[in-house]
Design a protein around this motif. Sequence first.
Motif, PDB file in Angstrom:
ATOM      1  N   ARG A 209       0.818  -1.215   0.000  1.00  0.00           N
ATOM      2  CA  ARG A 209       0.000   0.000   0.000  1.00  0.00           C
ATOM      3  C   ARG A 209       0.854   1.270   0.000  1.00  0.00           C
ATOM      4  O   ARG A 209       0.351   2.354   0.253  1.00  0.00           O
ATOM      5  N   GLY A 210       2.142   1.124  -0.284  1.00  0.00           N
ATOM      6  CA  GLY A 210       3.001   2.293  -0.453  1.00  0.00           C
ATOM      7  C   GLY A 210       3.638   2.825   0.805  1.00  0.00           C
ATOM      8  O   GLY A 210       4.284   3.876   0.774  1.00  0.00           O
ATOM      9  N   ILE A 211       3.470   2.143   1.933  1.00  0.00           N
ATOM     10  CA  ILE A 211       4.096   2.583   3.180  1.00  0.00           C
ATOM     11  C   ILE A 211       5.536   2.095   3.207  1.00  0.00           C
ATOM     12  O   ILE A 211       5.812   0.926   2.962  1.00  0.00           O
TER      13      ILE A 211
ATOM     14  N   HIS B 155      -1.330   6.000  13.608  1.00  0.00           N
ATOM     15  CA  HIS B 155      -0.860   7.391  13.647  1.00  0.00           C
ATOM     16  C   HIS B 155      -0.897   8.021  12.250  1.00  0.00           C
ATOM     17  O   HIS B 155      -1.311   9.177  12.092  1.00  0.00           O
ATOM     18  N   LEU B 156      -0.469   7.286  11.247  1.00  0.00           N
ATOM     19  CA  LEU B 156      -0.387   7.838   9.894  1.00  0.00           C
ATOM     20  C   LEU B 156      -1.752   8.245   9.357  1.00  0.00           C
ATOM     21  O   LEU B 156      -1.872   9.254   8.661  1.00  0.00           O
ATOM     22  N   VAL B 157      -2.780   7.472   9.653  1.00  0.00           N
ATOM     23  CA  VAL B 157      -4.108   7.784   9.109  1.00  0.00           C
ATOM     24  C   VAL B 157      -4.905   8.729  10.015  1.00  0.00           C
ATOM     25  O   VAL B 157      -5.768   9.462   9.526  1.00  0.00           O
TER      26      VAL B 157
ATOM     27  N   TYR C 207       8.432   4.275  15.380  1.00  0.00           N
ATOM     28  CA  TYR C 207       7.860   5.611  15.181  1.00  0.00           C
ATOM     29  C   TYR C 207       7.496   5.766  13.714  1.00  0.00           C
ATOM     30  O   TYR C 207       7.899   4.958  12.863  1.00  0.00           O
ATOM     31  N   SER C 208       6.707   6.781  13.440  1.00  0.00           N
ATOM     32  CA  SER C 208       6.248   6.999  12.070  1.00  0.00           C
ATOM     33  C   SER C 208       6.236   8.482  11.758  1.00  0.00           C
ATOM     34  O   SER C 208       6.189   9.335  12.657  1.00  0.00           O
ATOM     35  N   THR C 209       6.272   8.788  10.474  1.00  0.00           N
ATOM     36  CA  THR C 209       6.201  10.171  10.031  1.00  0.00           C
ATOM     37  C   THR C 209       5.863  10.196   8.551  1.00  0.00           C
ATOM     38  O   THR C 209       6.064   9.205   7.839  1.00  0.00           O
ATOM     39  N   TRP C 210       5.324  11.313   8.102  1.00  0.00           N
ATOM     40  CA  TRP C 210       5.158  11.568   6.669  1.00  0.00           C
ATOM     41  C   TRP C 210       6.339  12.418   6.226  1.00  0.00           C
ATOM     42  O   TRP C 210       6.671  13.415   6.868  1.00  0.00           O
TER      43      TRP C 210
ATOM     44  N   PHE D 100       5.370  10.828   1.527  1.00  0.00           N
ATOM     45  CA  PHE D 100       5.411   9.376   1.689  1.00  0.00           C
ATOM     46  C   PHE D 100       5.326   9.010   3.177  1.00  0.00           C
ATOM     47  O   PHE D 100       5.984   9.631   4.014  1.00  0.00           O
ATOM     48  N   PRO D 101       4.522   7.989   3.489  1.00  0.00           N
ATOM     49  CA  PRO D 101       4.440   7.538   4.882  1.00  0.00           C
ATOM     50  C   PRO D 101       5.592   6.604   5.223  1.00  0.00           C
ATOM     51  O   PRO D 101       5.886   5.660   4.478  1.00  0.00           O
TER      52      PRO D 101
END
Length: 401
Positions: free
Chosen positions: A172-174, A220-222, A189-192, A196-197
Amino acid sequence: MLHWKTPQKTSAEKTLTSISLDDRLNPGRIKLARMRRGWNQAKLASRLGLTDRTVRAYETMGAPPNALSELADALGFPEGYFTLPSEPTVETESIRFRAGRATTRRQRDAAVAAGASGIEVDRWIAERFTLPKVDLPTLEGETPRFAATMLRSLWGLGSRPLPNLIQLAEFRGIRVNGLPEVAASVDAYSTWYEGFPHVFLARSKTPERARFDLAHEIGHLVLHRHRGPGSRAEEEREADAFASEFLMPAESVVEYLPPNPTIDEILRVKRAFAVSAMALTYTVHKLGRMTDWIYRTTCTALSQRGFRGGEPDGMVSYERSRVFPQILASSKLGVVTGKRIALELRIPVEDVRAAMLDAELHAVPDGPGQRLVDRVRQSAPDRTGRRPARSGARAEGLRPV
């Protein structure tokens, strides 16, 4: 009357101000390399035999060229890293860390710096291969559980157990990358970044926990992409609720587990959904399918069996990427190895291997119908590499109650 005395410049600072900006070493990369090692400025100054003030100047204005070899040796980075013109800039304030309270600032900094290397690895790949397009909606304003249900619906997952979650995210492009051992306490952890996610995983605990960490970061991303300053504790609770529903939908819990299930029934379902026994027990209780007393006694019994700090008889290994092994097995650009990518990016090879989830240890030749790079497949794989069954299919070993 008091007169403030202007501090005298050190000899290193005098040398620095005499050098043009274009000829100085990149200050941002000096800071990133220092963060990656988990050091503060005082420790780097001690290693270089300089003052803290000089190191601060290096990280704000750049370092003189004659400091190159000493910086590279002290920090364990190739000399060419410090001469590159730019570096990924990830704002720490925009990052949501899934980390314990004992995690230090230096450990968080090390995770951020390792993430910057992961982004550079992603850029290297994206410039040479066609990766899946991003298919991740923004669901801000929705409740976490409804957002998880909606994402399952949009991705055609129904309520069945999820497949290999890393490969599903990649499909799905993550962008999913690993973190080195120095950042293990961060968990994830996550970030845009540039549209791009990105998710960064330490994978220092059980494979089931790593799946939950990834689902948590997808939450978190959504849910929180454009959210301004707010309660991080509340955001963590929302991401946990999202992950719980995404991995263990209430519909499935009701379908496969009776009210007040036995431990054997919990273990059977937890293996099918590849989640931790404790997480599933918590979910069952949260949904009102287990009394408080049975919940407490079940948690006690699970703890006595070793499920508090581990997952006996659980998943045998961490889920693997599909993208990275295909990159390493590709003959499109000649032999691709972590060492080659590291040389071209001028970053430590161990950072490349960590970012690629240690894929070199598990690289296998390409096979037909298994590509995620160069072209997009019609469906994502499950944990065994097969195409997933239709939404209405029963999970193996599961029967509705």
